[in-house]
Motif scaffolding. Structure first.
Motif, mmCIF file in Angstrom:
data_model
loop_
_atom_site.group_PDB
_atom_site.id
_atom_site.type_symbol
_atom_site.label_atom_id
_atom_site.label_comp_id
_atom_site.label_asym_id
_atom_site.label_seq_id
_atom_site.Cartn_x
_atom_site.Cartn_y
_atom_site.Cartn_z
ATOM 1 N N ARG A 133 0.860 -1.183 0.000
ATOM 2 C CA ARG A 133 0.000 0.000 0.000
ATOM 3 C C ARG A 133 0.897 1.234 0.000
ATOM 4 N N PHE A 134 0.678 2.142 -0.934
ATOM 5 C CA PHE A 134 1.553 3.295 -1.040
ATOM 6 C C PHE A 134 0.800 4.471 -1.656
ATOM 7 N N SER A 139 -6.838 10.844 -3.534
ATOM 8 C CA SER A 139 -6.056 11.491 -2.476
ATOM 9 C C SER A 139 -6.921 12.286 -1.506
ATOM 10 N N ASP A 140 -8.069 12.766 -1.980
ATOM 11 C CA ASP A 140 -8.953 13.528 -1.094
ATOM 12 C C ASP A 140 -9.965 12.637 -0.378
ATOM 13 N N GLY A 141 -9.844 11.308 -0.588
ATOM 14 C CA GLY A 141 -10.747 10.370 0.056
ATOM 15 C C GLY A 141 -12.140 10.360 -0.519
ATOM 16 N N SER A 142 -12.320 10.987 -1.680
ATOM 17 C CA SER A 142 -13.664 11.119 -2.242
ATOM 18 C C SER A 142 -14.203 9.830 -2.831
ATOM 19 N N ALA A 143 -13.309 8.926 -3.262
ATOM 20 C CA ALA A 143 -13.783 7.692 -3.894
ATOM 21 C C ALA A 143 -12.707 6.635 -3.845
ATOM 22 N N SER A 144 -13.138 5.396 -3.802
ATOM 23 C CA SER A 144 -12.223 4.266 -3.940
ATOM 24 C C SER A 144 -12.828 3.321 -4.955
ATOM 25 N N SER A 145 -11.974 2.550 -5.633
ATOM 26 C CA SER A 145 -12.493 1.740 -6.726
ATOM 27 C C SER A 145 -11.575 0.564 -7.021
ATOM 28 N N ILE A 177 -2.615 -3.940 -9.899
ATOM 29 C CA ILE A 177 -3.217 -2.991 -8.963
ATOM 30 C C ILE A 177 -4.582 -3.521 -8.537
ATOM 31 N N VAL A 178 -4.762 -3.669 -7.249
ATOM 32 C CA VAL A 178 -5.956 -4.306 -6.699
ATOM 33 C C VAL A 178 -7.071 -3.290 -6.455
ATOM 34 N N VAL A 179 -6.714 -2.151 -5.874
ATOM 35 C CA VAL A 179 -7.708 -1.129 -5.545
ATOM 36 C C VAL A 179 -6.982 0.197 -5.380
ATOM 37 N N PHE A 180 -7.693 1.306 -5.557
ATOM 38 C CA PHE A 180 -7.086 2.607 -5.311
ATOM 39 C C PHE A 180 -8.114 3.540 -4.670
ATOM 40 N N GLU A 181 -7.608 4.597 -4.018
ATOM 41 C CA GLU A 181 -8.455 5.604 -3.393
ATOM 42 C C GLU A 181 -7.919 6.976 -3.748
ATOM 43 N N VAL A 213 -2.719 3.547 -3.434
ATOM 44 C CA VAL A 213 -2.823 2.372 -4.297
ATOM 45 C C VAL A 213 -2.429 1.121 -3.528
ATOM 46 N N VAL A 214 -3.193 0.045 -3.717
ATOM 47 C CA VAL A 214 -2.829 -1.269 -3.197
ATOM 48 C C VAL A 214 -2.478 -2.139 -4.392
ATOM 49 N N ALA A 215 -1.258 -2.688 -4.395
ATOM 50 C CA ALA A 215 -0.783 -3.450 -5.550
ATOM 51 C C ALA A 215 -0.161 -4.769 -5.129
ATOM 52 N N CYS A 216 -0.253 -5.743 -6.022
ATOM 53 C CA CYS A 216 0.369 -7.055 -5.834
ATOM 54 C C CYS A 216 1.651 -7.078 -6.655
ATOM 55 N N VAL A 217 2.800 -7.295 -5.977
ATOM 56 C CA VAL A 217 4.106 -7.201 -6.621
ATOM 57 C C VAL A 217 4.913 -8.461 -6.327
ATOM 58 N N HIS A 218 5.561 -9.009 -7.348
ATOM 59 C CA HIS A 218 6.415 -10.175 -7.154
ATOM 60 C C HIS A 218 7.654 -9.771 -6.363
ATOM 61 N N HIS A 219 8.152 -10.696 -5.528
ATOM 62 C CA HIS A 219 9.326 -10.419 -4.698
ATOM 63 C C HIS A 219 10.469 -9.810 -5.500
#
Length: 219
Positions: free
Chosen positions: A149-150, A181-187, A175-179, A201-207
């Motif tokens: 998450r970053f 910056s103002d917290g107005s929406a996530s998707s 990329i699994v989900v994002f929000e 952003v929440v992302a799935c990354v290989h080692h």
């Protein structure tokens, strides 16, 4: 409420027994050393049985004929495997969980269809997760992948926004989900979703790709 047999009353077996007993399950713990039962403490309200975990008579005394789940968690891979084989083949217990010490045997266990937990792999993944968490918000580990998450930084690229599909293709991530910056929406995004600076952003990354990907995120 389930009827559960635990073979092995070391640190893992005793903690598991206490947790399951506190959960309201009927628990019987088997160990060849009667002194091992002291690990359960005075408040344990399950049953204990001294004996060899792969001995048929011992298992019958423990109630294996009415058993829902058996966990073989001794400190011996050979003993755990023998318990597993006896429980599955002789008593037709469908849900047997085996503790595995030697991670070199994981592939063989998978081929045999054995439901196992390997402490070596779990510890390695946990330590790895703590290491990579120094780069960004580490959420979880799934085999060879990390969930991170970053906050998205786009100051180093020419365009003020970026498509999800472009960043996924360039860095071989998902990329699994994002929000916003103002917290107005996530998707949950698709390839055409647009990301803006500061989006979380929440992302799935290989080692193997974490270092190069985090350079892109942090530059």
């Amino acid at each position: 409420m389930s009827n559960i047999i635990i073979v092995g009353c070391g640190r893992v077996g005793s903690q598991l027994a206490i947790m399951l007993s506190n959960n309201g399950d009927n628990v019987c713990v088997i160990d060849k050393d009667a002194e091992a039962f002291s690990n359960l403490g005075r408040n344990f309200n399950g049953q204990t049985l001294q004996g060899i975990g792969f001995d048929e008579e011992t298992l019958m005394r423990a109630g294996i004929e009415d058993c829902d789940v058996l966990a073989a968690v001794t400190q011996s891979d050979n003993a755990n495997l023998m318990v597993t084989e006896v429980a599955k083949r002789l008593f037709n217990i469908q849900h047997v969980i085996t503790r595995l010490y030697n991670s070199d045997h994981e592939h063989a266990y998978l081929q045999l269809g054995i439901d196992y937990v390997c402490g070596t792999s779990l510890v390695a993944e946990e330590v790895f997760g703590k290491v990579v968490s120094g780069h960004s918000g580490h959420l979880d580990t799934f085999g060879e992948y990390e969930i991170l998450r970053f906050s998205l930084n786009l100051s180093h690229i020419k365009t003020p926004t970026i498509r999800v599909g472009d960043i996924e293709k360039e860095h071989n991530i998902r990329i699994v989900v994002f929000e916003r910056s103002d917290g107005s929406a996530s998707s949950i995004p698709n390839a055409d979703s647009i990301l803006y600076p500061g989006d979380t952003v929440v992302a799935c990354v290989h080692h193997e790709l974490i270092d190069s990907f985090m350079k892109f995120v942090q530059d």
